[in-house]
Design a protein around this motif. Structure first.
Motif, PDB file in Angstrom:
ATOM      1  N   LEU A 111     -10.285   8.114 -17.156  1.00  0.00           N
ATOM      2  CA  LEU A 111      -9.562   9.075 -17.055  1.00  0.00           C
ATOM      3  C   LEU A 111     -10.066  10.783 -16.895  1.00  0.00           C
ATOM      4  O   LEU A 111      -9.621  11.580 -15.827  1.00  0.00           O
ATOM      5  N   GLY A 112      -9.579  10.564 -18.710  1.00  0.00           N
ATOM      6  CA  GLY A 112      -9.948  12.224 -19.231  1.00  0.00           C
ATOM      7  C   GLY A 112     -11.255  12.890 -18.062  1.00  0.00           C
ATOM      8  O   GLY A 112     -10.730  13.996 -18.205  1.00  0.00           O
ATOM      9  N   LYS A 137      -2.342   4.610 -25.750  1.00  0.00           N
ATOM     10  CA  LYS A 137      -1.053   4.599 -26.637  1.00  0.00           C
ATOM     11  C   LYS A 137      -1.409   4.905 -27.684  1.00  0.00           C
ATOM     12  O   LYS A 137       0.190   6.083 -28.350  1.00  0.00           O
ATOM     13  N   ILE A 179      -1.619  12.321 -32.495  1.00  0.00           N
ATOM     14  CA  ILE A 179      -1.907  13.458 -31.575  1.00  0.00           C
ATOM     15  C   ILE A 179      -0.468  15.013 -31.034  1.00  0.00           C
ATOM     16  O   ILE A 179      -0.426  15.689 -31.203  1.00  0.00           O
TER      17      ILE A 179
HETATM   18  P1  NAI Z   1     -11.531   5.316 -22.414  1.00  0.00           P
HETATM   19  O1  NAI Z   1     -11.397   3.980 -23.613  1.00  0.00           O
HETATM   20  O2  NAI Z   1     -12.379   5.588 -21.247  1.00  0.00           O
HETATM   21  O3  NAI Z   1     -10.496   6.848 -22.314  1.00  0.00           O
HETATM   22  C1  NAI Z   1      -9.668   7.081 -23.556  1.00  0.00           C
HETATM   23  C2  NAI Z   1     -10.276   7.981 -24.780  1.00  0.00           C
HETATM   24  O4  NAI Z   1      -9.972   8.370 -25.767  1.00  0.00           O
HETATM   25  C3  NAI Z   1     -11.875   7.347 -25.599  1.00  0.00           C
HETATM   26  O5  NAI Z   1     -13.531   8.609 -25.269  1.00  0.00           O
HETATM   27  C4  NAI Z   1     -11.270   7.791 -27.017  1.00  0.00           C
HETATM   28  O6  NAI Z   1     -12.780   8.336 -27.696  1.00  0.00           O
HETATM   29  C5  NAI Z   1     -10.767   8.920 -26.872  1.00  0.00           C
HETATM   30  N1  NAI Z   1      -9.549   8.748 -28.149  1.00  0.00           N
HETATM   31  C6  NAI Z   1      -9.571   7.164 -28.457  1.00  0.00           C
HETATM   32  N2  NAI Z   1      -8.209   8.414 -29.436  1.00  0.00           N
HETATM   33  C7  NAI Z   1      -8.483   9.643 -29.757  1.00  0.00           C
HETATM   34  C8  NAI Z   1      -7.707  10.161 -31.090  1.00  0.00           C
HETATM   35  N3  NAI Z   1      -6.841   9.886 -31.401  1.00  0.00           N
HETATM   36  N4  NAI Z   1      -7.732  11.436 -30.294  1.00  0.00           N
HETATM   37  C9  NAI Z   1      -8.750  12.104 -29.987  1.00  0.00           C
HETATM   38  N5  NAI Z   1      -9.861  11.139 -28.503  1.00  0.00           N
HETATM   39  C10 NAI Z   1      -9.422  10.084 -28.598  1.00  0.00           C
HETATM   40  O7  NAI Z   1      -9.843   4.953 -21.311  1.00  0.00           O
HETATM   41  P2  NAI Z   1      -9.291   5.227 -19.928  1.00  0.00           P
HETATM   42  O8  NAI Z   1      -9.768   4.013 -19.114  1.00  0.00           O
HETATM   43  O9  NAI Z   1      -9.823   6.745 -19.745  1.00  0.00           O
HETATM   44  O10 NAI Z   1      -7.672   5.573 -20.055  1.00  0.00           O
HETATM   45  C11 NAI Z   1      -7.073   6.563 -20.697  1.00  0.00           C
HETATM   46  C12 NAI Z   1      -5.584   5.829 -21.557  1.00  0.00           C
HETATM   47  O11 NAI Z   1      -5.050   5.808 -20.340  1.00  0.00           O
HETATM   48  C13 NAI Z   1      -5.162   4.481 -21.404  1.00  0.00           C
HETATM   49  O12 NAI Z   1      -4.451   4.360 -22.907  1.00  0.00           O
HETATM   50  C14 NAI Z   1      -4.906   3.672 -20.047  1.00  0.00           C
HETATM   51  O13 NAI Z   1      -4.249   2.617 -20.268  1.00  0.00           O
HETATM   52  C15 NAI Z   1      -4.369   5.243 -19.681  1.00  0.00           C
HETATM   53  N6  NAI Z   1      -4.319   4.925 -18.392  1.00  0.00           N
HETATM   54  C16 NAI Z   1      -3.200   5.670 -17.703  1.00  0.00           C
HETATM   55  C17 NAI Z   1      -3.101   5.420 -16.420  1.00  0.00           C
HETATM   56  C18 NAI Z   1      -2.033   6.062 -15.838  1.00  0.00           C
HETATM   57  O14 NAI Z   1      -1.897   6.215 -14.498  1.00  0.00           O
HETATM   58  N7  NAI Z   1      -0.782   6.280 -16.524  1.00  0.00           N
HETATM   59  C19 NAI Z   1      -4.328   5.228 -15.368  1.00  0.00           C
HETATM   60  C20 NAI Z   1      -5.063   4.752 -16.467  1.00  0.00           C
HETATM   61  C21 NAI Z   1      -5.505   4.645 -17.527  1.00  0.00           C
END
Ligand code: NAI
Length: 222
Positions: free
Chosen positions: A95-96, A156, A162
């Motif tokens: 996503l990021g 979450k 953070i």
């Molecule tokens: P992903 O697993 O591909 O990416 C998450 C990234 O966050 C990873 O690269 C991980 O290393 C990093 N990360 C985790 N803890 C961290 C920390 N303390 N400091 C720095 N980096 C950290 O997951 P994705 O698909 O990118 O989703 C990210 C989040 O967004 C998920 O929790 C998901 O539920 C949420 N999400 C929300 C949406 C929305 O509409 N609000 C839509 C899609 C996903």
């Protein structure tokens, strides 16, 4: 310039839509539009449009309507789209990276200056011309560059820690995708929560509702 400090959030939330429609009108060469025509295009009432824009002093002239370019520019100023607020993004996962790559921050009032993650496999890669930095460098980076806004794309469970750190480092606005309710813990910050799933569930209800109404109509016609 706002006429008062108490413009309601619901009016503010409508401004981006005005800005978008006016931008499209400009692109198609329309320079002047009446509130009735604008209302038709935007599926609002003319009085709603006049009321909204009156919150900021009103931009129309009786008998002339609105100058599209001037109104577009004014709404851009009201929204602060030229401010280039320094912004960081935390969590360079799927996503990021997508947000960093595809969102035109610079046309929306923000300047993305840093991207952070904790995963050594992505740290050092480049997204949008910026290196993904180690989240352990966040404090030093913020002390040096003083960003004011953060995009949270982390799970979450990671969000609270953070967010505490970032608020302490001077972040005042969050574009929050993390499904963690930030506003509960701090009152001196502003948060825009984005839940794509909520939008999808709303669509689910509306599709279901439409199908039910169509089925009822069919029964009536038999
Ligand atoms: P992903 O697993 O591909 O990416 C998450 C990234 O966050 C990873 O690269 C991980 O290393 C990093 N990360 C985790 N803890 C961290 C920390 N303390 N400091 C720095 N980096 C950290 O997951 P994705 O698909 O990118 O989703 C990210 C989040 O967004 C998920 O929790 C998901 O539920 C949420 N999400 C929300 C949406 C929305 O509409 N609000 C839509 C899609 C996903």
């Amino acid at each position: 310039m706002a006429k008062s400090d108490t413009v309601s959030l619901s009016v503010i939330k409508r401004l981006p839509r005005y800005y978008r429609f006016l931008g499209e009108l400009l692109k198609s060469g329309v320079n002047r539009i009446s509130s009735r025509e604008l209302a038709q295009i935007m599926r609002l009432t003319a009085s709603q449009i006049r009321q909204d824009l009156n919150c900021f002093g009103g931009f129309g002239q009786q008998g002339y309507g609105y100058n599209v370019s001037a109104l577009h520019g004014e709404i851009g100023n009201i929204l602060g789209l030229n401010l280039g607020v320094k912004t960081i993004l935390i969590g360079a996962g799927n996503l990021g990276r997508t947000i960093a790559t595809h969102m035109d921050f610079e046309n929306k009032g923000f300047d993305l200056i840093g991207i952070f993650d904790k995963n050594s496999e992505v740290i050092g890669r480049r997204v949008r011309g910026l290196p993904i930095r180690d989240v352990s460098d966040l404090t030093a980076f913020c002390q040096q560059y003083r960003p004011k806004m953060a995009v949270l794309c982390i799970p979450k469970e990671a969000a609270q820690e953070i967010a505490d750190l970032l608020v302490g480092l001077g972040i005042r606005g969050f574009w929050n995708f993390s499904h963690y309710d930030l506003a509960v813990n701090y009152d001196s910050i502003v948060v825009e929560n984005v839940h794509l799933g909520d939008s999808l569930m709303t669509l689910s209800y509306r599709v279901k509702d439409l199908a039910e109404k169509e089925a009822a109509k069919e029964v009536e016609q038999k």
